[in-house]
Design an enzyme around this catalytic site. Structure first.
Site, PDB file in Angstrom:
ATOM      1  N   LEU A  93       0.720  -1.071   0.073  1.00 13.12           N
ATOM      2  CA  LEU A  93       0.096   0.175  -0.150  1.00 13.12           C
ATOM      3  C   LEU A  93       0.802   1.332  -0.067  1.00 13.12           C
ATOM      4  CD1 LEU A  93      -2.847  -1.169   2.437  1.00 13.12           C
ATOM      5  CD2 LEU A  93      -3.000  -1.063   0.130  1.00 13.12           C
ATOM      6  N   HIS A 134       6.478  -9.767   4.932  1.00 12.84           N
ATOM      7  CA  HIS A 134       6.528  -8.533   4.169  1.00 12.84           C
ATOM      8  C   HIS A 134       6.337  -7.146   5.646  1.00 12.84           C
ATOM      9  CE1 HIS A 134       5.328  -5.703   1.149  1.00 12.84           C
ATOM     10  NE2 HIS A 134       4.668  -5.233   2.219  1.00 12.84           N
ATOM     11  N   GLU A 135       5.590  -7.590   6.215  1.00 19.84           N
ATOM     12  CA  GLU A 135       5.109  -6.652   7.487  1.00 19.84           C
ATOM     13  C   GLU A 135       6.040  -6.589   8.625  1.00 19.84           C
ATOM     14  OE1 GLU A 135       2.601  -5.084   6.368  1.00 19.84           O
ATOM     15  OE2 GLU A 135       1.809  -6.235   4.869  1.00 19.84           O
ATOM     16  N   HIS A 138       8.541  -4.123   7.331  1.00 18.07           N
ATOM     17  CA  HIS A 138       8.188  -2.901   7.581  1.00 18.07           C
ATOM     18  C   HIS A 138       8.595  -2.237   8.984  1.00 18.07           C
ATOM     19  CE1 HIS A 138       5.983  -1.430   3.922  1.00 18.07           C
ATOM     20  NE2 HIS A 138       5.252  -2.514   3.901  1.00 18.07           N
TER      21      HIS A 138
HETATM   22 NI    NI Z   1       3.937  -3.197   2.565  1.00 23.14          NI
END
Ligand code: NI
Length: 171
Positions: A93, A134-135, A138
């Protein structure tokens, strides 16, 4: 509940390292609810607090087809990753409109707390395994485009900056 603003790559705040959560209060519950609403609205399958400029270790994920299986991971940590890898076309996003293949372990085990501070551990594969990794990236200040070649990454940076300038001019 309210929608939160999602930071866009290459915003430097996406590279901040998130701190662990220690207080499981109403503020955390509201933040988790707002993050979930923001993720569903986008729409996306995962969102890390880093992406909404909150630098705490909180992730929301929903990879279900019916969008009614919210999973919350507070202070998540991988406890195991398979030798076997899979390549998945990832999007984010914070990197709108860009999808590219990233190779990661195919299966992982993750330990985390829920929004009430209760510990759990689970094993994941497929899209859920991709999403969790993936998170967690972050939360460490890493965006998936950093797995791509410098050439690709620079192209993405240029494209997104151009789009942001055009959006600013239009508003
Ligand atoms: Ni992402």
């Amino acid at each position: 509940m309210s929608l939160l603003n999602i930071l866009r790559y290459p915003d430097p705040r996406l590279h901040k390292v998130a701190k662990p959560v220690s207080l499981f209060d109403d503020r955390l519950k509201k933040l988790v609810a707002d993050m979930a609403e923001t993720m569903y609205d986008a729409p996306g399958v995962g969102l890390a607090a880093t992406q909404v400029d909150v630098h705490e270790q909180i992730i929301v994920i929903d990879v279900s087809e019916t969008h009614d299986h919210l999973q919350v991971f507070v202070n998540p940590a991988l406890t195991w990753a398979s030798e076997e890898k899979q390549v998945y076309d990832e999007g984010c996003l914070s990197v709108p409109g860009i999808y590219d293949g990233v190779e990661r372990p195919a299966r992982v085990k993750v330990k985390a707390l829920d929004a009430d501070g209760k510990e759990f551990e689970m094993e994941a594969d497929g899209l859920l395994a991709v999403c969790i990794q993936h998170e967690i990236d972050h939360l460490r200040g890493k965006v998936f485009v950093e797995y791509l070649s410098p050439l690709k990454r620079n192209r993405i940076k240029t494209k997104l900056l151009k789009e942001q300038r055009e959006m600013q001019r239009a508003s």
